[in-house]
Motif scaffolding. Sequence first.
Motif, PDB file in Angstrom:
ATOM      1  N   THR A   1      93.176  31.625 114.210  1.00  0.00           N
ATOM      2  CA  THR A   1      93.143  30.858 115.458  1.00  0.00           C
ATOM      3  C   THR A   1      91.779  30.974 116.134  1.00  0.00           C
ATOM      4  O   THR A   1      91.070  31.972 115.977  1.00  0.00           O
ATOM      5  CB  THR A   1      94.222  31.361 116.426  1.00  0.00           C
ATOM      6  N   ALA A   2      91.430  29.933 116.914  1.00  0.00           N
ATOM      7  CA  ALA A   2      90.186  29.913 117.705  1.00  0.00           C
ATOM      8  C   ALA A   2      88.963  30.256 116.865  1.00  0.00           C
ATOM      9  O   ALA A   2      88.056  30.949 117.324  1.00  0.00           O
ATOM     10  CB  ALA A   2      90.304  30.859 118.900  1.00  0.00           C
ATOM     11  N   ILE A   3      88.944  29.752 115.646  1.00  0.00           N
ATOM     12  CA  ILE A   3      87.774  29.887 114.776  1.00  0.00           C
ATOM     13  C   ILE A   3      87.221  28.481 114.545  1.00  0.00           C
ATOM     14  O   ILE A   3      87.966  27.592 114.109  1.00  0.00           O
ATOM     15  CB  ILE A   3      88.143  30.545 113.435  1.00  0.00           C
ATOM     16  N   PRO A   4      85.955  28.229 114.861  1.00  0.00           N
ATOM     17  CA  PRO A   4      85.421  26.871 114.679  1.00  0.00           C
ATOM     18  C   PRO A   4      85.247  26.534 113.205  1.00  0.00           C
ATOM     19  O   PRO A   4      84.556  27.245 112.478  1.00  0.00           O
ATOM     20  CB  PRO A   4      84.067  26.933 115.398  1.00  0.00           C
ATOM     21  N   ILE A   5      85.905  25.475 112.774  1.00  0.00           N
ATOM     22  CA  ILE A   5      85.730  24.969 111.415  1.00  0.00           C
ATOM     23  C   ILE A   5      84.739  23.815 111.515  1.00  0.00           C
ATOM     24  O   ILE A   5      85.052  22.748 112.040  1.00  0.00           O
ATOM     25  CB  ILE A   5      87.059  24.501 110.799  1.00  0.00           C
ATOM     26  N   ARG A   6      83.527  24.056 111.044  1.00  0.00           N
ATOM     27  CA  ARG A   6      82.445  23.099 111.230  1.00  0.00           C
ATOM     28  C   ARG A   6      82.561  21.909 110.284  1.00  0.00           C
ATOM     29  O   ARG A   6      83.010  22.041 109.146  1.00  0.00           O
ATOM     30  CB  ARG A   6      81.091  23.782 111.012  1.00  0.00           C
ATOM     31  N   ASN A   7      82.092  20.784 110.774  1.00  0.00           N
ATOM     32  CA  ASN A   7      82.093  19.544 110.008  1.00  0.00           C
ATOM     33  C   ASN A   7      80.832  19.468 109.153  1.00  0.00           C
ATOM     34  O   ASN A   7      80.092  18.481 109.179  1.00  0.00           O
ATOM     35  CB  ASN A   7      82.157  18.353 110.989  1.00  0.00           C
ATOM     36  N   THR A   8      80.586  20.518 108.369  1.00  0.00           N
ATOM     37  CA  THR A   8      79.308  20.594 107.646  1.00  0.00           C
ATOM     38  C   THR A   8      79.436  20.924 106.168  1.00  0.00           C
ATOM     39  O   THR A   8      78.624  20.478 105.372  1.00  0.00           O
ATOM     40  CB  THR A   8      78.387  21.647 108.302  1.00  0.00           C
ATOM     41  N   SER A   9      80.434  21.712 105.778  1.00  0.00           N
ATOM     42  CA  SER A   9      80.488  22.152 104.383  1.00  0.00           C
ATOM     43  C   SER A   9      81.059  21.058 103.490  1.00  0.00           C
ATOM     44  O   SER A   9      81.654  20.080 103.957  1.00  0.00           O
ATOM     45  CB  SER A   9      81.330  23.424 104.249  1.00  0.00           C
ATOM     46  N   SER A  10      80.910  21.240 102.188  1.00  0.00           N
ATOM     47  CA  SER A  10      81.404  20.245 101.227  1.00  0.00           C
ATOM     48  C   SER A  10      82.921  20.183 101.213  1.00  0.00           C
ATOM     49  O   SER A  10      83.498  19.203 100.736  1.00  0.00           O
ATOM     50  CB  SER A  10      80.898  20.594  99.815  1.00  0.00           C
ATOM     51  N   ILE A  11      83.592  21.206 101.738  1.00  0.00           N
ATOM     52  CA  ILE A  11      85.056  21.210 101.827  1.00  0.00           C
ATOM     53  C   ILE A  11      85.516  20.714 103.193  1.00  0.00           C
ATOM     54  O   ILE A  11      86.354  19.812 103.299  1.00  0.00           O
ATOM     55  CB  ILE A  11      85.618  22.627 101.579  1.00  0.00           C
ATOM     56  N   THR A  12      84.969  21.287 104.261  1.00  0.00           N
ATOM     57  CA  THR A  12      85.490  20.987 105.597  1.00  0.00           C
ATOM     58  C   THR A  12      85.106  19.606 106.107  1.00  0.00           C
ATOM     59  O   THR A  12      85.855  19.001 106.884  1.00  0.00           O
ATOM     60  CB  THR A  12      85.029  22.053 106.608  1.00  0.00           C
ATOM     61  N   ALA A  13      83.957  19.075 105.701  1.00  0.00           N
ATOM     62  CA  ALA A  13      83.553  17.743 106.175  1.00  0.00           C
ATOM     63  C   ALA A  13      84.539  16.654 105.745  1.00  0.00           C
ATOM     64  O   ALA A  13      84.992  15.861 106.589  1.00  0.00           O
ATOM     65  CB  ALA A  13      82.134  17.418 105.708  1.00  0.00           C
ATOM     66  N   PRO A  14      84.916  16.580 104.458  1.00  0.00           N
ATOM     67  CA  PRO A  14      85.913  15.559 104.093  1.00  0.00           C
ATOM     68  C   PRO A  14      87.287  15.816 104.690  1.00  0.00           C
ATOM     69  O   PRO A  14      88.023  14.877 104.972  1.00  0.00           O
ATOM     70  CB  PRO A  14      85.948  15.616 102.559  1.00  0.00           C
ATOM     71  N   VAL A  15      87.650  17.089 104.912  1.00  0.00           N
ATOM     72  CA  VAL A  15      88.925  17.379 105.556  1.00  0.00           C
ATOM     73  C   VAL A  15      88.911  16.856 106.992  1.00  0.00           C
ATOM     74  O   VAL A  15      89.867  16.221 107.453  1.00  0.00           O
ATOM     75  CB  VAL A  15      89.235  18.889 105.539  1.00  0.00           C
TER      76      VAL A  15
END
Length: 325
Positions: free
Chosen positions: A146-160
């Motif tokens: 919880t309350a951990i920023p998931i950045r829109n930058t990695s090859s996994i998190t950006a498409p998610v």
Amino acid sequence: MGNSVSTDDVCARSRFDFWHEVICGTFVRLEAESLPDDRPFEARIDSATLGPLTLSRVEASQHAVKRSPRLIADEPRDEVLLSVQLKGSAVVQQDDRQAVLGPGDFALYDATRPYQLTMPTDFEMLVLQFDRQFLMERCPSPETLTAIPIRNTSSITAPVSAFLRSLEPLALRDDENAISRQLATSALDLLGVALADHVEATTHRSEKTRHFLRACTYINAYADDSTLTPERIADAIGVSLRHLHQLFREHEVSVNKYLINRRLARCRDDLLSPGRVGHTVTEIAMNHGFKTVSHFSRSFSETYGQSPSDARRNGLIRPEPGLAY
């Protein structure tokens, strides 16, 4: 079908109180605080249900909300929320952690424990809300995430992030169908992958936590394979079989139980899906890794308190308490 509420037709001095009632009715009971601003408060929310998800797009002036221990006691809700920032910024605080979100970033927070969201400027945000069990099926022990920023930058998190944002127009359509429901389920699967990837990339996380979530991610990817075994899982994540079993015991579940419950959850989704009405119970069980229909039916009844056929006929499944895995 979507619902829309706006402060446009409310007199300026009553707008924030009106908005407070709206967000409490849409999400969970919250305290709310307006932040200093010379302009009249403005806000709008568009909400809709998409399969197991409730999606809400919020556009509003700066303000803050808080889920206090008193409100949790007054209105317990075993739900999880995920904020995806669209414009502006937000700060999510929970469990002594703080996530500062910019456009495209997202963070998780749990309605069973206190949290606070602060939006210091005008903002737009997509909020996904769902039963906690759906997250625990994919990513056990979510309280560590919880309350951990998931950045829109990695090859996994950006498409998610992009996929999560793409759900909004589907949810607001008037003709929810089997495909849109399946996309909502896929969104939860991808969220589990993104959270596990974040843990993998975060060096301060313990090695045990990284191995455990890596194992969960591998099981989620290959659960439909009837030949999947603990030996193969251990080999895939680079640990011994003994260590794999120990990792799961520390989370009060066995490897085999977690695997079976992932298969059961997928069968449950198919049994309730209008798009699977032409599939027999046996076909659904075999498609998700069960080798015999008798094993599937027995496991399903023990977990959900009714047979697969009854669950399909009733159209509603309530898991037994304590069986989130």
